[in-house]
Design an enzyme around this catalytic site. Structure first.
Site, PDB file in Angstrom:
ATOM      1  N   LYS A 151       5.077  -3.699 -56.472  1.00 52.82           N
ATOM      2  CA  LYS A 151       6.050  -2.609 -56.485  1.00 52.82           C
ATOM      3  C   LYS A 151       5.780  -1.668 -55.334  1.00 52.82           C
ATOM      4  O   LYS A 151       4.639  -1.311 -55.069  1.00 52.82           O
ATOM      5  CB  LYS A 151       5.951  -1.811 -57.801  1.00 52.82           C
ATOM      6  CG  LYS A 151       6.482  -2.557 -59.007  1.00 52.82           C
ATOM      7  CD  LYS A 151       6.117  -1.824 -60.285  1.00 52.82           C
ATOM      8  CE  LYS A 151       6.312  -2.687 -61.519  1.00 52.82           C
ATOM      9  NZ  LYS A 151       7.680  -2.650 -62.049  1.00 52.82           N
TER      10      LYS A 151
ATOM     11  N   ARG B  27       1.935   2.043 -53.639  1.00 54.69           N
ATOM     12  CA  ARG B  27       2.282   0.643 -53.850  1.00 54.69           C
ATOM     13  C   ARG B  27       1.441   0.121 -55.001  1.00 54.69           C
ATOM     14  O   ARG B  27       0.338   0.618 -55.251  1.00 54.69           O
ATOM     15  CB  ARG B  27       1.904  -0.202 -52.624  1.00 54.69           C
ATOM     16  CG  ARG B  27       2.673   0.120 -51.392  1.00 54.69           C
ATOM     17  CD  ARG B  27       2.348  -0.913 -50.302  1.00 54.69           C
ATOM     18  NE  ARG B  27       2.859  -0.417 -49.028  1.00 54.69           N
ATOM     19  CZ  ARG B  27       2.098   0.179 -48.109  1.00 54.69           C
ATOM     20  NH1 ARG B  27       0.797   0.300 -48.292  1.00 54.69           N
ATOM     21  NH2 ARG B  27       2.636   0.634 -47.003  1.00 54.69           N
TER      22      ARG B  27
ATOM     23  N   ALA C 190       7.761   5.512 -53.377  1.00 49.98           N
ATOM     24  CA  ALA C 190       7.807   6.475 -52.283  1.00 49.98           C
ATOM     25  C   ALA C 190       6.396   6.943 -51.913  1.00 49.98           C
ATOM     26  O   ALA C 190       6.129   7.255 -50.761  1.00 49.98           O
ATOM     27  CB  ALA C 190       8.661   7.672 -52.667  1.00 49.98           C
ATOM     28  N   GLU C 191       5.502   6.985 -52.894  1.00 50.31           N
ATOM     29  CA  GLU C 191       4.176   7.540 -52.638  1.00 50.31           C
ATOM     30  C   GLU C 191       3.055   6.559 -52.938  1.00 50.31           C
ATOM     31  O   GLU C 191       1.894   6.941 -52.987  1.00 50.31           O
ATOM     32  CB  GLU C 191       3.968   8.814 -53.470  1.00 50.31           C
ATOM     33  CG  GLU C 191       5.036   9.823 -53.203  1.00 50.31           C
ATOM     34  CD  GLU C 191       4.669  11.216 -53.675  1.00 50.31           C
ATOM     35  OE1 GLU C 191       3.483  11.462 -53.965  1.00 50.31           O
ATOM     36  OE2 GLU C 191       5.579  12.048 -53.752  1.00 50.31           O
TER      37      GLU C 191
ATOM     38  N   LYS D 217      -3.446   0.045 -57.780  1.00 46.59           N
ATOM     39  CA  LYS D 217      -2.539   1.151 -57.460  1.00 46.59           C
ATOM     40  C   LYS D 217      -3.066   1.845 -56.244  1.00 46.59           C
ATOM     41  O   LYS D 217      -4.203   2.300 -56.217  1.00 46.59           O
ATOM     42  CB  LYS D 217      -2.500   2.154 -58.635  1.00 46.59           C
ATOM     43  CG  LYS D 217      -1.216   2.112 -59.419  1.00 46.59           C
ATOM     44  CD  LYS D 217      -1.109   3.284 -60.376  1.00 46.59           C
ATOM     45  CE  LYS D 217      -0.082   4.282 -59.896  1.00 46.59           C
ATOM     46  NZ  LYS D 217       0.285   5.256 -60.945  1.00 46.59           N
TER      47      LYS D 217
ATOM     48  N   ASP E 130       3.446  13.824 -66.515  1.00 49.11           N
ATOM     49  CA  ASP E 130       4.670  13.112 -66.115  1.00 49.11           C
ATOM     50  C   ASP E 130       5.105  12.176 -67.241  1.00 49.11           C
ATOM     51  O   ASP E 130       5.257  10.969 -67.039  1.00 49.11           O
ATOM     52  CB  ASP E 130       4.409  12.349 -64.811  1.00 49.11           C
ATOM     53  CG  ASP E 130       5.670  11.759 -64.193  1.00 49.11           C
ATOM     54  OD1 ASP E 130       6.781  12.209 -64.545  1.00 49.11           O
ATOM     55  OD2 ASP E 130       5.548  10.848 -63.354  1.00 49.11           O
TER      56      ASP E 130
END
Ligand SMILES: Nc1ncnc2c1ncn2[C@@H]1O[C@H](COP(=O)(O)OP(=O)(O)O)[C@@H](O)[C@H]1O
Ligand SMILES: [Mg+2]
Length: 224
Positions: A11, A17, A14-15, A31, A132
């Site tokens: 995946k 992979r 934006a910040e 990550k 989050d």
């Protein structure tokens, strides 16, 4: 983890992979967070590293509190890469809810709401703020119907005993939930009911703050 041999890109966000592969014979994801070029480089490096540290720390703390989360296999402080247990073929709660709404499986949906409420209460009772809470940051390893809820994505997570922080965590969840799954107020109410039933620390205070935070949110929307 300088070398990601054996891992493939899974995946791209934006910040960061996410890669998947195998770590000592176990399915694993890596990550990786990276710096966005347009911000201040050293500030950015600092933020990236903070998020990496938060995530590693909170995942471990979560498991220590008896809640479910991927096991941290390796945390590389040099590269900000985090190697985690990979739940192959797991489903996000988001996809699961969408599927069950499609099937009108009310019973399963209510059971899931009760479980999420209870687990977030346990998280807060252990003084962990997720930061989050969305239905994409909750996953269900197979078989999905067993509702074996796991928390992920703790990059904005931190430790706090404050009722206000907990209430904001709930508010973030409410906003994310109702915008991701429209017309589910009734379901979300079940989640909140279960949260307050399970909550052992400062329940009343969190409820009071939650309504305050909500009102502030509404005002902000009205003022625009
Ligand atoms: N350990 C894992 N096992 C299985 N799937 C995962 C795992 N970690 C992340 N994912 C999948 O990747 C998605 C993005 O991961 P997440 O940690 O939320 O990163 P991001 O910061 O990009 O949102 C999740 O919504 C989930 O579908
Ligand atoms: Mg996420």
């Amino acid at each position: 983890m300088d070398d990601l041999r054996g891992f493939e890109l899974w995946k791209q966000g934006a910040e960061g992979r996410i890669y998947r592969g195998v770590f000592f014979d176990r399915p694993a994801v890596v990550k990786e967070r990276f710096t966005k070029a347009y911000r201040h480089p050293s500030l950015d490096q600092h933020l990236t590293h903070e998020r990496f540290r938060n995530e590693a720390r909170m995942l471990v703390r979560c498991k220590a509190a008896g809640l479910k989360a991927p096991t941290v296999y390796y945390a590389d402080y040099q590269t900000n890469r985090l190697c985690l247990e990979y739940f192959t073929e797991c489903r996000t709660v988001k996809d699961f809810i969408d599927a069950k709404l499609g099937e009108s499986d009310e019973k399963m949906l209510v059971a899931l709401m009760e479980l999420i409420g209870k687990n977030v209460a346990l998280l807060h009772d252990s003084d962990m703020i997720h930061g989050d809470l969305t239905t994409s940051n909750l996953i269900l390893p197979i078989p999905h119907d067993r509702l074996d809820l796991h928390f992920i994505d703790f990059g904005l997570g931190y430790v706090s005993h404050s009722a206000e922080d907990k209430s904001v965590d709930l508010y973030v969840l409410e906003r994310a939930f109702l915008s991701t799954h429209p017309n589910t107020e009734r379901l979300f109410a079940r989640l909140m009911q279960s949260y307050f039933k399970a909550c052992r620390v400062d329940g009343r205070e969190i409820a009071r703050k939650f309504h305050e935070v909500r009102m502030r949110g509404r005002k902000r929307v009205m003022i625009g």
